[in-house]
Design an enzyme around this catalytic site. Structure first.
Site, PDB file in Angstrom:
ATOM      1  N   SER A  42       0.559  -1.258   0.029  1.00 24.64           N
ATOM      2  CA  SER A  42       0.183  -0.096  -0.033  1.00 24.64           C
ATOM      3  C   SER A  42       0.888   1.157  -0.049  1.00 24.64           C
ATOM      4  O   SER A  42       0.390   2.306  -0.205  1.00 24.64           O
ATOM      5  CB  SER A  42      -1.002  -0.062   1.081  1.00 24.64           C
ATOM      6  OG  SER A  42      -0.234   0.119   2.489  1.00 24.64           O
ATOM      7  N   LYS A 119       0.843   4.571   6.987  1.00 25.89           N
ATOM      8  CA  LYS A 119       0.225   5.472   5.887  1.00 25.89           C
ATOM      9  C   LYS A 119       0.899   6.617   6.093  1.00 25.89           C
ATOM     10  O   LYS A 119       1.724   6.768   6.757  1.00 25.89           O
ATOM     11  CB  LYS A 119      -1.312   5.292   5.979  1.00 25.89           C
ATOM     12  CG  LYS A 119      -2.096   4.056   5.859  1.00 25.89           C
ATOM     13  CD  LYS A 119      -1.914   3.366   4.770  1.00 25.89           C
ATOM     14  CE  LYS A 119      -2.794   1.878   4.745  1.00 25.89           C
ATOM     15  NZ  LYS A 119      -2.743   1.107   3.599  1.00 25.89           N
TER      16      LYS A 119
END
Length: 278
Positions: A42, A119
């Protein structure tokens, strides 16, 4: 001293040594640095599957989430940070707290599952965030994007989960070259980083998200292969992340393995030792 007594004494000393070592390791991991192995793609190409790094827990101060979770599935061990430090949960505060900056790459606890995620901080408290046709908008303004060629990787099983990458040039056969357009994104304040886009996907266009006070909005750099704040918690996403759920900032890759096991040193990527994370 008889032999049985000597054996008992040496065993007790060994147990004490192990206990002390575990206590020291636990304190070190709680207060200073937490190891983290990247399990998914990701955050490509900033972080690759198999990157091993230490998370700086001093960056934002301490909360209940600073306590380590201990999960060893094959031994049936699943001790969550909330089980250890849950008494400090609930006020969304931190001890010696400082605010993350936009663009920081952060490890945090998922607000629902408690699992660790990594993230990039995109939206700060009180701001609005929206994706429009693959372009990030913050407070109604589009961020600057500059084309930066094509990111390529081998289409193969990656990491311990055996994940395969998404490719803009799909279908790609096993062992083939998987391609994704790469762009350099500049956030308000001047932070720059690379983002990848596979194609026109559902999360390339969203509604307007207003970040609540005391919360943050996170997005993965691999925009079409990231479960993040663009998906509400009720729909299985991350949603807005409370301040107290931040664990620490990721600053540098220590080493990286392109294989299925972290300690398979022959698969380590020689160009990623001590790579700075931007």
């Amino acid at each position: 001293m008889s032999e049985p007594q000597g054996f008992v004494a040496s065993t007790v000393e060994l147990i004490k040594t192990v206990v002390y070592a575990l206590l020291i390791a636990g304190i070190f991991r709680t207060l200073f640095f937490q190891p983290f192995w990247i399990p998914s793609g990701s955050m490509k190409d900033t972080l690759l599957i198999g990157d091993f790094l230490f998370v700086n827990k001093m960056s934002y101060g301490y909360s209940y989430a600073s306590c380590p979770s201990i999960r060893i599935a094959r031994l049936g061990i699943d001790i969550d940070a909330e089980d250890i430090c849950g008494i400090f949960d609930g006020d969304n505060g931190r001890l010696f707290g400082s605010e993350p900056e936009r663009g920081d790459v952060v490890v945090f606890r998922h607000p629902v599952t408690g699992r660790d995620f990594i993230k990039r901080v995109i939206g700060l408290p009180g701001e609005t965030v929206q994706m429009r046709s693959g372009v990030l908008h913050i407070n109604g303004e589009a961020v600057a994007l500059e084309d930066d060629g094509i990111f390529t990787e081998t289409y193969e099983l990656q990491g311990p989960q055996g994940l395969t990458p998404s490719c803009a040039n799909a279908p790609v056969g096993q062992g083939g070259v998987c391609e994704k357009p790469r762009q350099i994104e500049t956030l308000p304040g001047g932070s720059t980083h690379a983002v990848l886009n596979v194609g026109d996907r559902r999360l390339d266009s969203t509604g307007v998200f207003t970040v609540p006070e005391g919360h943050y909005f996170f997005i993965g750099d691999n925009r079409d292969n990231s479960t993040d704040s663009r998906v509400p918690q009720a729909s299985g996403g991350v949603g807005f992340v409370p301040y107290e759920n931040l664990i620490g900032r990721a600053d540098r890759v220590i080493f990286s393995s392109s294989g299925r096991r972290m300690l398979a040193f022959w698969t380590w990527r020689g160009d990623r030792f001590f790579e700075r994370i931007d």
